[in-house]
Design a protein around this motif. Structure first.
Motif, PDB file in Angstrom:
ATOM      1  N   TYR A  37       0.864  -1.172   0.000  1.00  0.00           N
ATOM      2  CA  TYR A  37       0.000   0.000   0.000  1.00  0.00           C
ATOM      3  C   TYR A  37       0.902   1.224   0.000  1.00  0.00           C
ATOM      4  CZ  TYR A  37      -4.112  -2.814   1.276  1.00  0.00           C
ATOM      5  OH  TYR A  37      -5.146  -3.707   1.283  1.00  0.00           O
ATOM      6  N   ASP A  46      -3.682   3.692   0.115  1.00  0.00           N
ATOM      7  CA  ASP A  46      -4.334   2.971  -0.974  1.00  0.00           C
ATOM      8  C   ASP A  46      -3.525   1.731  -1.368  1.00  0.00           C
ATOM      9  OD1 ASP A  46      -5.135   6.125  -2.475  1.00  0.00           O
ATOM     10  OD2 ASP A  46      -6.468   4.815  -1.318  1.00  0.00           O
ATOM     11  N   VAL A  48      -1.567  -0.659  -3.669  1.00  0.00           N
ATOM     12  CA  VAL A  48      -0.748  -0.551  -4.873  1.00  0.00           C
ATOM     13  C   VAL A  48      -0.778  -1.869  -5.642  1.00  0.00           C
ATOM     14  CG1 VAL A  48       1.570  -0.182  -5.795  1.00  0.00           C
ATOM     15  CG2 VAL A  48       0.784   1.138  -3.819  1.00  0.00           C
ATOM     16  N   GLU A  58      -2.805  -8.473  -8.444  1.00  0.00           N
ATOM     17  CA  GLU A  58      -3.647  -7.376  -8.878  1.00  0.00           C
ATOM     18  C   GLU A  58      -2.928  -6.072  -8.606  1.00  0.00           C
ATOM     19  OE1 GLU A  58      -6.688  -7.984  -5.235  1.00  0.00           O
ATOM     20  OE2 GLU A  58      -7.095  -6.186  -6.423  1.00  0.00           O
ATOM     21  N   TYR A  59      -3.210  -5.067  -9.428  1.00  0.00           N
ATOM     22  CA  TYR A  59      -2.542  -3.775  -9.335  1.00  0.00           C
ATOM     23  C   TYR A  59      -3.561  -2.645  -9.436  1.00  0.00           C
ATOM     24  CZ  TYR A  59       1.663  -6.441 -10.528  1.00  0.00           C
ATOM     25  OH  TYR A  59       2.689  -7.352 -10.531  1.00  0.00           O
ATOM     26  N   THR A  60      -3.248  -1.555  -8.788  1.00  0.00           N
ATOM     27  CA  THR A  60      -4.046  -0.376  -9.021  1.00  0.00           C
ATOM     28  C   THR A  60      -3.722   0.150 -10.418  1.00  0.00           C
ATOM     29  OG1 THR A  60      -4.736   1.732  -8.046  1.00  0.00           O
ATOM     30  CG2 THR A  60      -2.372   1.276  -8.073  1.00  0.00           C
ATOM     31  N   ASP A  61      -4.694   0.800 -11.041  1.00  0.00           N
ATOM     32  CA  ASP A  61      -4.532   1.186 -12.443  1.00  0.00           C
ATOM     33  C   ASP A  61      -3.305   2.055 -12.690  1.00  0.00           C
ATOM     34  OD1 ASP A  61      -8.094   1.483 -13.255  1.00  0.00           O
ATOM     35  OD2 ASP A  61      -6.750  -0.240 -13.186  1.00  0.00           O
ATOM     36  N   SER A  62      -2.993   2.924 -11.752  1.00  0.00           N
ATOM     37  CA  SER A  62      -1.928   3.900 -11.980  1.00  0.00           C
ATOM     38  C   SER A  62      -0.526   3.292 -12.047  1.00  0.00           C
ATOM     39  CB  SER A  62      -1.957   4.978 -10.891  1.00  0.00           C
ATOM     40  OG  SER A  62      -1.718   4.405  -9.624  1.00  0.00           O
ATOM     41  N   LYS A  64      -0.078  -0.115 -13.231  1.00  0.00           N
ATOM     42  CA  LYS A  64      -0.073  -1.245 -14.158  1.00  0.00           C
ATOM     43  C   LYS A  64       0.920  -1.006 -15.280  1.00  0.00           C
ATOM     44  CE  LYS A  64      -4.791  -2.921 -13.390  1.00  0.00           C
ATOM     45  NZ  LYS A  64      -6.157  -3.056 -13.967  1.00  0.00           N
TER      46      LYS A  64
END
Length: 129
Positions: A37, A46, A48, A58-62, A64
């Motif tokens: 995070y 948040d 990460v 899994e990844y946060t969009d920012s 990827k």
């Protein structure tokens, strides 16, 4: 109980790379998910990236395509390889792990039947432009 120790933070340049590590100790046999995070100044913490014991991620969009989370189960260590760094990546990065009662009857007894989350103290990543 699980203890997490992060390392690898510091100063990076925009477009550069940094690698974070997080070593877990204690009741590691009950670990399922491990995650990173981050919390930027004045913002909420948040997710990460997350990796499950089976290897799914899994990844946060920012992040990827720029960050890669990986896990060495033998060493109970999770890594975050960060590339193409941006100033917006500046934050304190926290390692987190979840131990679950579903892993085994021993883990069920240890957790009292609940998922338990543990956190590291965080490591600062500063990206200069």
């Amino acid at each position: 109980q699980v203890r997490l120790v992060e390392s690898g933070g510091g100063l990076g340049q925009a477009g550069g790379s940094l690698r974070l590590s997080c070593a877990a100790s204690g009741d590691t046999m009950c670990i399922t998910a491990m995650a990173w995070y981050r919390q930027a100044p004045g913002k909420e913490r948040d997710l990460v990236a997350r990796i499950l014991s089976g290897g799914s991620t899994e990844y946060t969009d920012s992040v990827k395509g720029r960050f890669t989370i990986s896990r060495d189960n033998a060493k109970n260590t999770v890594y975050l390889q960060m590339t193409s760094l941006k100033p917006d990546d500046t934050a304190v990065y926290y390692c987190s792990t979840r131990i679950s009662p579903t892993v085994s009857s021993t883990c069920a007894a240890m957790t009292g039947g609940y998922d338990l989350d543990y956190w590291g103290k965080g490591t600062l990543v500063t990206v200069s432009s």
